[in-house]
Design an enzyme around this catalytic site. Structure first.
Site, PDB file in Angstrom:
ATOM      1  N   ASP A  47       0.817  -1.220   0.000  1.00 24.80           N
ATOM      2  CA  ASP A  47       0.000   0.000   0.000  1.00 24.80           C
ATOM      3  C   ASP A  47       0.851   1.271   0.000  1.00 24.80           C
ATOM      4  O   ASP A  47       0.412   2.331   0.420  1.00 24.80           O
ATOM      5  CB  ASP A  47      -0.944  -0.002   1.213  1.00 24.80           C
ATOM      6  CG  ASP A  47      -0.176  -0.111   2.514  1.00 24.80           C
ATOM      7  OD1 ASP A  47       1.061  -0.343   2.454  1.00 24.80           O
ATOM      8  OD2 ASP A  47      -0.791   0.029   3.577  1.00 24.80           O
ATOM      9  N   HIS A 101      25.863   8.007 -16.115  1.00 25.80           N
ATOM     10  CA  HIS A 101      24.634   7.995 -15.293  1.00 25.80           C
ATOM     11  C   HIS A 101      24.867   7.287 -13.960  1.00 25.80           C
ATOM     12  O   HIS A 101      23.994   6.568 -13.468  1.00 25.80           O
ATOM     13  CB  HIS A 101      23.490   7.336 -16.063  1.00 25.80           C
ATOM     14  CG  HIS A 101      23.044   8.142 -17.248  1.00 25.80           C
ATOM     15  ND1 HIS A 101      22.323   7.624 -18.289  1.00 25.80           N
ATOM     16  CD2 HIS A 101      23.218   9.447 -17.552  1.00 25.80           C
ATOM     17  CE1 HIS A 101      22.085   8.569 -19.191  1.00 25.80           C
ATOM     18  NE2 HIS A 101      22.629   9.685 -18.760  1.00 25.80           N
ATOM     19  N   ASP A 122      26.293  16.060 -10.481  1.00 25.72           N
ATOM     20  CA  ASP A 122      25.262  16.505 -11.423  1.00 25.72           C
ATOM     21  C   ASP A 122      23.952  16.426 -10.658  1.00 25.72           C
ATOM     22  O   ASP A 122      23.451  15.320 -10.388  1.00 25.72           O
ATOM     23  CB  ASP A 122      25.259  15.589 -12.651  1.00 25.72           C
ATOM     24  CG  ASP A 122      24.270  16.046 -13.721  1.00 25.72           C
ATOM     25  OD1 ASP A 122      23.387  16.879 -13.419  1.00 25.72           O
ATOM     26  OD2 ASP A 122      24.384  15.548 -14.864  1.00 25.72           O
ATOM     27  N   ASP A 126      19.403  22.038 -13.525  1.00 17.48           N
ATOM     28  CA  ASP A 126      20.303  20.948 -13.916  1.00 17.48           C
ATOM     29  C   ASP A 126      21.728  21.503 -13.951  1.00 17.48           C
ATOM     30  O   ASP A 126      22.092  22.198 -14.906  1.00 17.48           O
ATOM     31  CB  ASP A 126      19.852  20.442 -15.303  1.00 17.48           C
ATOM     32  CG  ASP A 126      20.608  19.215 -15.767  1.00 17.48           C
ATOM     33  OD1 ASP A 126      21.410  18.671 -14.990  1.00 17.48           O
ATOM     34  OD2 ASP A 126      20.379  18.803 -16.921  1.00 17.48           O
ATOM     35  N   HIS A 156      28.558  12.449 -25.349  1.00 18.54           N
ATOM     36  CA  HIS A 156      27.178  12.934 -25.271  1.00 18.54           C
ATOM     37  C   HIS A 156      27.079  14.292 -25.949  1.00 18.54           C
ATOM     38  O   HIS A 156      28.060  14.860 -26.409  1.00 18.54           O
ATOM     39  CB  HIS A 156      26.675  12.982 -23.816  1.00 18.54           C
ATOM     40  CG  HIS A 156      27.456  13.869 -22.894  1.00 18.54           C
ATOM     41  ND1 HIS A 156      27.338  15.236 -22.896  1.00 18.54           N
ATOM     42  CD2 HIS A 156      28.369  13.569 -21.924  1.00 18.54           C
ATOM     43  CE1 HIS A 156      28.127  15.744 -21.963  1.00 18.54           C
ATOM     44  NE2 HIS A 156      28.776  14.760 -21.366  1.00 18.54           N
ATOM     45  N   HIS A 208      20.415  20.122 -23.802  1.00 14.14           N
ATOM     46  CA  HIS A 208      19.035  19.687 -24.057  1.00 14.14           C
ATOM     47  C   HIS A 208      18.122  20.804 -23.584  1.00 14.14           C
ATOM     48  O   HIS A 208      18.529  21.663 -22.794  1.00 14.14           O
ATOM     49  CB  HIS A 208      18.734  18.370 -23.313  1.00 14.14           C
ATOM     50  CG  HIS A 208      19.122  18.389 -21.856  1.00 14.14           C
ATOM     51  ND1 HIS A 208      18.321  18.927 -20.881  1.00 14.14           N
ATOM     52  CD2 HIS A 208      20.251  17.965 -21.223  1.00 14.14           C
ATOM     53  CE1 HIS A 208      18.923  18.815 -19.704  1.00 14.14           C
ATOM     54  NE2 HIS A 208      20.109  18.247 -19.878  1.00 14.14           N
ATOM     55  N   HIS A 210      14.835  16.817 -19.221  1.00 12.99           N
ATOM     56  CA  HIS A 210      15.025  16.770 -20.685  1.00 12.99           C
ATOM     57  C   HIS A 210      13.672  17.188 -21.246  1.00 12.99           C
ATOM     58  O   HIS A 210      12.771  16.377 -21.409  1.00 12.99           O
ATOM     59  CB  HIS A 210      15.428  15.367 -21.151  1.00 12.99           C
ATOM     60  CG  HIS A 210      16.789  14.979 -20.641  1.00 12.99           C
ATOM     61  ND1 HIS A 210      17.308  13.719 -20.743  1.00 12.99           N
ATOM     62  CD2 HIS A 210      17.749  15.698 -20.007  1.00 12.99           C
ATOM     63  CE1 HIS A 210      18.520  13.679 -20.212  1.00 12.99           C
ATOM     64  NE2 HIS A 210      18.814  14.873 -19.753  1.00 12.99           N
ATOM     65  N   GLU A 268      26.553  21.795 -21.408  1.00 10.98           N
ATOM     66  CA  GLU A 268      27.199  20.821 -20.542  1.00 10.98           C
ATOM     67  C   GLU A 268      28.258  19.960 -21.237  1.00 10.98           C
ATOM     68  O   GLU A 268      28.130  18.741 -21.320  1.00 10.98           O
ATOM     69  CB  GLU A 268      26.156  19.914 -19.895  1.00 10.98           C
ATOM     70  CG  GLU A 268      25.141  19.282 -20.853  1.00 10.98           C
ATOM     71  CD  GLU A 268      24.186  18.338 -20.108  1.00 10.98           C
ATOM     72  OE1 GLU A 268      24.684  17.424 -19.433  1.00 10.98           O
ATOM     73  OE2 GLU A 268      22.965  18.535 -20.202  1.00 10.98           O
ATOM     74  N   TYR A 299      35.761  12.512 -20.512  1.00 13.19           N
ATOM     75  CA  TYR A 299      35.763  11.338 -19.628  1.00 13.19           C
ATOM     76  C   TYR A 299      36.852  10.390 -20.124  1.00 13.19           C
ATOM     77  O   TYR A 299      36.756   9.877 -21.243  1.00 13.19           O
ATOM     78  CB  TYR A 299      34.395  10.654 -19.662  1.00 13.19           C
ATOM     79  CG  TYR A 299      33.263  11.665 -19.509  1.00 13.19           C
ATOM     80  CD1 TYR A 299      32.814  12.059 -18.256  1.00 13.19           C
ATOM     81  CD2 TYR A 299      32.683  12.256 -20.645  1.00 13.19           C
ATOM     82  CE1 TYR A 299      31.812  13.010 -18.131  1.00 13.19           C
ATOM     83  CE2 TYR A 299      31.680  13.202 -20.528  1.00 13.19           C
ATOM     84  CZ  TYR A 299      31.245  13.580 -19.269  1.00 13.19           C
ATOM     85  OH  TYR A 299      30.264  14.518 -19.140  1.00 13.19           O
ATOM     86  N   ARG A 348      32.630  17.263 -16.147  1.00 15.47           N
ATOM     87  CA  ARG A 348      31.539  17.908 -16.882  1.00 15.47           C
ATOM     88  C   ARG A 348      31.254  19.222 -16.170  1.00 15.47           C
ATOM     89  O   ARG A 348      31.345  19.301 -14.936  1.00 15.47           O
ATOM     90  CB  ARG A 348      30.290  17.019 -16.908  1.00 15.47           C
ATOM     91  CG  ARG A 348      29.110  17.635 -17.639  1.00 15.47           C
ATOM     92  CD  ARG A 348      28.013  16.623 -18.038  1.00 15.47           C
ATOM     93  NE  ARG A 348      27.351  15.974 -16.925  1.00 15.47           N
ATOM     94  CZ  ARG A 348      27.582  14.733 -16.509  1.00 15.47           C
ATOM     95  NH1 ARG A 348      28.501  14.003 -17.129  1.00 15.47           N
ATOM     96  NH2 ARG A 348      26.935  14.205 -15.497  1.00 15.47           N
ATOM     97  N   GLU A 390      28.181  22.090 -16.260  1.00 14.28           N
ATOM     98  CA  GLU A 390      26.833  22.254 -16.823  1.00 14.28           C
ATOM     99  C   GLU A 390      26.117  23.438 -16.184  1.00 14.28           C
ATOM    100  O   GLU A 390      26.032  23.544 -14.955  1.00 14.28           O
ATOM    101  CB  GLU A 390      26.010  20.982 -16.578  1.00 14.28           C
ATOM    102  CG  GLU A 390      24.565  21.108 -17.037  1.00 14.28           C
ATOM    103  CD  GLU A 390      23.766  19.812 -16.912  1.00 14.28           C
ATOM    104  OE1 GLU A 390      24.100  18.981 -16.046  1.00 14.28           O
ATOM    105  OE2 GLU A 390      22.814  19.653 -17.688  1.00 14.28           O
TER     106      GLU A 390
END
Ligand code: GLY
Ligand code: MN
Ligand code: MN
Length: 448
Positions: free
Chosen positions: A47, A250, A267, A278, A357, A361, A368, A391, A395, A412, A414
């Site tokens: 629940d 990620h 991030d 972001d 990447h 965005h 996003h 951003e 890496y 990075r 951003e």
């Protein structure tokens, strides 16, 4: 608990104005009826539910945050704005908290009519009858698709009386995507505040970081600051990645101990009143960049400066990415991460080994955010009021052909850029970006 009123919660004017704009757009496209359910509640186990978050499209037009609600807009000569929502239920409110019920919701949120959700199926057939178009987004929720199909079939069942269902379906989300892409003053004000809170949270996290502490302790500093300042949620799962973890794009485990000499990539951004921020920063846990760390950091920062410099009305969406890639690729050659000429590296895409990447965005209600990046096959031009992230990153995973001194450096940087009349403004200026400013902030924190 006292019933919230419109004035204590939010200004409904921008929401009503957006409904009006959509109705005008629908009328211009042939009229019809739009149907927009909010997000369902999702059970976590037994629940217990996942924290409830409204559907962004639904909220954009309604300002209504309760689950179990549907918005219906009828365009044409006698336009109508209708909300279906949960009924008042004093017993349930003891357990689950306040709910408006149709009467108060109509009054407070400015609808022409409001009904309980239990009325929806019966009224749907009436609402669809003889309408030229239905505006709905198929294929996102099987239950809603089936419910709408039942409504259409209920209308078809009356065909012999001359009543017919809409002859075609328009994608409502596609229409709203275009509207959401350009933020109004109300949205920009919230996004500014969200950016400010997130920037402060990053400063707090930098100050709290010491070699020996865990990534999750730093995550806790971010979440503490978000919530203390009225943010309802993080806009996405925070990434606090030390050392080699920063090369996992990620990474969200956030469970490792931070070592002396590690760079820490954070991030993280809060969601405030339905709008995301972001931000990413990369900084040395011990407060001093090593030589190789600083070299890569300066390269990524130069790429971010180059990307930012392209952002202005009329520039195309991909201009910041192209500018960032050019700087990064040249830097990778200079650092001997890559071999060859700049033209060759750009042409063959070798730089993607270290920068895989894109440079940004759209940002808005969703991290996003909604909106097409191309129009008619071409990158779309930027317009004042659009918000995008900037951003770039680099890496570097261990490999035999990569100088060891750069192994496991992941960086990075951003920020969130609002396109203005003649350029852009960062909504996230409050957290240092230059290496010397980061070191100064950490020196002060470590001295305190
Ligand atoms: N935090 C998600 C992103 O930067 O795209
Ligand atoms: Mn981003
Ligand atoms: Mn991010």
């Amino acid at each position: 608990m006292n019933a919230p009123t419109a004035s204590s919660l939010l200004d409904i004017t921008p929401f009503a104005a957006r409904r009006q704009r959509l109705l005008t757009r629908m009328a211009e496209a042939g009229g019809g009826v739009a149907i927009l359910p909010t997000a369902p509640e999702v059970a976590r186990n037994r629940d217990t539910h996942y924290p409830y978050r409204h559907d962004s499209y639904f909220y954009y037009l309604s300002g209504f945050r309760e689950p179990g609600a549907v918005l219906v807009l009828v365009a044409g000569e006698t336009p109508k704005q209708i909300l279906f929502c949960r009924e008042k239920d004093e017993e349930r409110e003891i357990w689950d908290g306040f709910r408006y019920g149709p009467d108060a919701a109509r009054e407070v949120f400015g609808f022409d009519e409001a009904w309980t959700l239990g009325e929806f199926d019966r009224r749907l057939a009436e609402l669809l009858a003889n309408q030229p178009l239905m505006w709905f987004s198929l294929g996102h929720d099987a239950d809603w698709d089936a419910r709408i199909t039942r409504g259409l079939n209920a209308v078809r069942a009356n065909a012999r009386t001359g009543i017919v269902p809409p002859h075609s379906v328009r994608d409502l989300r596609a229409e709203l995507d275009e509207m959401r892409l350009v933020k109004d003053a109300y949205e920009i004000d919230i996004m500014r505040r969200a950016g400010r809170i997130s920037a402060e949270a990053h400063c707090r996290a930098m100050r709290a970081t010491r070699p020996g502490c865990h990534e999750y302790e730093i995550e806790a500093e971010l979440l503490h600051h978000f919530r203390r300042n009225g943010s309802q949620f993080p806009a996405y799962t925070s990434i606090v990645a030390a050392g080699a973890n920063a090369c996992i794009l990620h990474y969200v485990e956030n469970d490792q101990r931070i070592a002396d000499g590690d760079l820490v990539l954070i991030d993280a951004g809060c969601e405030l009143d339905g709008y995301a921020s972001d931000i990413t920063r990369s900084f040395p846990a011990n407060g001093r960049f090593s030589g190789p760390q600083r070299a890569v950091y300066e390269l990524v920062l130069a790429a971010q400066h180059a990307a930012r410099a392209t952002i202005r009305p009329g520039a195309h969406w991909n201009a910041p990415h192209e500018a960032a890639v050019k700087v990064l690729a040249q830097g990778m050659l200079d650092l001997k991460l890559l071999n060859g000429s700049l033209d060759a590296v750009l042409e063959n895409g070798d730089y993607r080994r270290f920068y895989m990447h894109r440079t940004g965005h759209w940002l808005g209600m969703d991290v996003h955010d909604a909106g097409e990046y191309k129009l008619g096959g071409e990158w779309r031009p930027l317009e004042p009021g659009m918000v995008l992230t900037v951003e770039p990153g680099c890496y570097i995973r261990p490999a035999a052909d990569v100088p060891e001194t750069f192994w496991n450096i992941g960086i990075r940087i951003e920020d969130d850029a609002l396109v203005t009349a003649d350029g852009c403004e960062y909504l996230t200026e409050g957290v240092p970006r230059e290496a010397a400013d980061i070191e100064a902030l950490m020196r002060d924190a470590h001295a305190a």
